[in-house]
Structure formats: structure tokens, C-alpha cells
Write an enzyme that holds these catalytic residues in place. Structure first.
Site, mmCIF file in Angstrom:
data_model
loop_
_atom_site.group_PDB
_atom_site.id
_atom_site.type_symbol
_atom_site.label_atom_id
_atom_site.label_comp_id
_atom_site.label_asym_id
_atom_site.label_seq_id
_atom_site.Cartn_x
_atom_site.Cartn_y
_atom_site.Cartn_z
ATOM 1 N N SER A 138 -18.576 16.976 -24.653
ATOM 2 C CA SER A 138 -18.046 18.290 -24.315
ATOM 3 C C SER A 138 -18.830 19.389 -25.039
ATOM 4 O O SER A 138 -20.041 19.498 -24.851
ATOM 5 C CB SER A 138 -16.545 18.336 -24.647
ATOM 6 O OG SER A 138 -15.944 19.482 -24.111
ATOM 7 N N ASP A 166 -20.397 14.415 -20.636
ATOM 8 C CA ASP A 166 -19.717 15.472 -19.889
ATOM 9 C C ASP A 166 -19.786 16.807 -20.631
ATOM 10 O O ASP A 166 -18.767 17.328 -21.097
ATOM 11 C CB ASP A 166 -18.258 15.102 -19.594
ATOM 12 C CG ASP A 166 -17.769 15.748 -18.296
ATOM 13 O OD1 ASP A 166 -18.572 15.869 -17.354
ATOM 14 O OD2 ASP A 166 -16.591 16.140 -18.221
ATOM 15 N N HIS A 227 -12.620 13.929 -18.277
ATOM 16 C CA HIS A 227 -13.572 14.496 -19.244
ATOM 17 C C HIS A 227 -13.850 13.501 -20.374
ATOM 18 O O HIS A 227 -14.994 13.311 -20.791
ATOM 19 C CB HIS A 227 -12.969 15.789 -19.789
ATOM 20 C CG HIS A 227 -13.910 16.662 -20.549
ATOM 21 N ND1 HIS A 227 -15.195 16.955 -20.125
ATOM 22 C CD2 HIS A 227 -13.742 17.350 -21.720
ATOM 23 C CE1 HIS A 227 -15.766 17.780 -20.986
ATOM 24 N NE2 HIS A 227 -14.914 18.018 -21.967
#
Length: 301
Positions: A138, A166, A227
Site C-alpha cells: 500500500s 498493491d 488490498h
């Protein structure tokens, strides 16, 4: 009340794992130069930095699992960077836009701190930068990119690899290379896309894997689940010989070929050995709902 997500180097903690420190030890900035972990034996080790994202911590369960998988796989020195205060772990919620914007701003500071730590490893402990890999989830993916930019400014060379799990999408959807993870930030940049809502949905790496088309992941009902699946997918790819195969895909323009048509020069296995495959670009990766997740029909690349 506005969340206090102020970045301070003194708040950063490192969870360090190796085969002789399997439960991990905790280091802070003031102890980096005198701890016996960084000895002559460190020179030959492959070093992996793990960098978490918004609201998370360096010892979150997924990173602990990945750390264990890495040291079982090989004699890695794993350094999980805990910047939880700067990531608003104690103050914000997933719906807190102000907290998130502060965390985004802190990613550059954390990236520079990781680059400075890298300089210490390279210059004092003689670790080869070509033996250092960064794995970020992230916001941690973009933080890894900023670290990659900084080590080049320091004229240390390039990291061996950055794996972006991601990479965060909000605030980065229209960013250019200087302001996000980019293909030039390491010798090889591998990206695993698993959420069209919380992650970026464009190519940023040497290889970009769109698992289940980079959209909702099997078994997930919430974007946050998809995610996080990027972390779990990579961990399973490290733990098992099962290959999560990516087949070439031109997004929006074509249907990916079935993996049954894959060859070693056209397709790529997700994971630590991805660089050994010659293919570059965007890849579609089918996935199963349960671990070890790989959907490869027994194909060997």
C-alpha cells in the site's frame, strides 16, 4: 480532533528477523550502529526491508508470516520497518481523509530514513546494495519507491528489487514517477495489483501482475480484504513451489491467453524469482480462493 500523525525518526522501530533470531529483535535508531546483528556475516546475506502502509504496523500478522517464510526459504536478514505513528495507526480510521493525507506526506520521510539506513549497511557493514530488496504494501510500496530514489541520489546504486504489493491508489492515481513507485526505482520492480479501489490500476513496474484482473479477490467482500491479499499471495509464493503464473495481458484491449499456453519466455511466476524470466510488461494472474492460491494447472515454466 485532528489525528496526530507527526513523523519523527525517533518513533521508528525495526523488527529484525534472521535464522538465528527467528522470533525477531527490536532495534531503534540509536542502536543501529552498535548491534552485533550487523557483523561480517551480514555482508553476504540477502537483506529484505518490509514496509507497511496506512494504519498498519511493522509487526502486523501478515508481515510476521512473510518474515518467517523468508527466513525458511533462505538465509535472509529481514528488517520490518515500523512507522506506525506516521501511518496514523493510533489515531485515524480508514475513512479519515485528513489522517490519510498526513500519512501520504510522511512516506517521503520514511523513504529517506530507509535510504539512510541502507547507506549505513553499505558503507559501514559492507552489504552490497545489489543484495538488498524492498517489499512494501500500500503506502509502503510508494515509500519503497522513495527509498529507491534516495539511494540513487546518495550514489549508492540501485536496490536489487522493489516488490510493490498493491501500491496505494488514493492521491497517487495521476502521479508521475517522481511522486510514486516507479520502474526506475530499482534494478527490477515487481508489482502485484489486487484492488482497483484501494490500489493503483496502471503499470508502474518492470512487471505488473493483475491478480484476478486486479479487481475483487476471491473470498473477499470488502476492498480492504482484496488490498491485503497482495501480501498473502506473495507470502504463499515464497513458502511454496507452486507458481502463481502471470500471462501477458494488454488491459482493456485483449483477453489474456490461457495459462495452458504459457512458456518460460512469455509468462512469469510471481515471487522472488520473477526477474529470472525474460518477459516484461503487464500480466493477468488467475488465482484460487484458498492458500496456496496458485492456479497453474500443473504447468512448469
Amino acid at each position: 480532533m485532528s489525528p496526530d500523525c507527526t513523523f519523527n525518526e525517533k518513533d521508528i522501530v525495526f523488527y529484525v528477523y534472521s535464522r538465528d533470531k527467528r522470533d525477531g529483535i527490536i532495534l531503534k535508531k540509536e542502536t543501529l550502529t552498535n548491534y552485533d546483528l550487523f557483523t561480517k556475516s551480514t555482508i553476504s546475506k540477502q537483506v529484505v526491508f518490509l514496509i507497511h502502509g496506512f494504519l498498519s504496523t511493522g509487526n502486523n500478522e501478515n508481515f510476521v508470516a512473510m518474515s518467517k517464510a523468508l527466513i525458511e526459504k533462505d538465509d535472509f536478514l529481514v528488517i520490518s520497518v515500523d512507522w506506525k505513528k506516521g501511518a496514523c495507526n493510533a489515531f485515524a480510521s480508514t475513512k479519515d481523509a485528513l489522517g490519510y493525507s498526513k500519512a501520504v506526506g510522511n512516506t517521503r520521510h520514511v523513504g529517506k530514513f530507509v535510504a539512510d539506513f541502507t547507506k549505513l549497511l553499505v558503507e559501514k557493514y559492507k552489504v552490497l546494495i545489489s543484495n538488498i530488496r524492498l517489499i512494501g504494501h500500500s503506502l509502503g510500496a510508494h515509500t519503497s519507491g522513495f527509498a529507491g530514489k534516495e539511494v540513487q541520489k546518495l550514489k549508492l546504486g540501485k536496490y536489487k528489487e522493489i516488490i510493490g504489493l498493491d501500491p496505494a491508489g488514493p492521491y497517487f492515481h495521476r502521479s508521475d514517477c517522481p511522486d510514486r513507485l516507479c520502474v526506475t526505482d530499482a534494478e527490477y520492480v515487481q508489482v502485484i495489483h489486487t484492488s482497483i479501489i484501494l490500489g493503483v490500476y496502471y503499470n508502474v513496474g518492470s512487471v505488473d501482475f493483475y491478480v484476478n484482473y486486479g479487481k475483487n479477490q476471491p473470498g473477499c467482500n470488502e476492498p480492504s480484504c482484496s488490498h491485503t491479499k497482495a501480501v498473502k499471495y506473495l507470502t504463499e509464493c515464497i513458502k511454496h513451489e507452486c507458481c502463481l503464473i502471470g500471462t501477458p495481458w494488454k488491459k482493456y484491449f485483449s483477453t489474456p491467453k490461457p495459462i495452458s499456453q504459457c512458456r518460460g519466455d512469455t509468462c512469469v511466476c510471481v515471487g522472488l524469482n520473477a526477474k529470472s524470466y525474460p518477459a516484461r510488461g503487464a500480466f493477468y494472474a488467475p488465482v484460487e480462493a484458498n492458500a496456496p492460491y496458485c492456479h497453474n494447472e500443473g504447468i512448469k515454466l
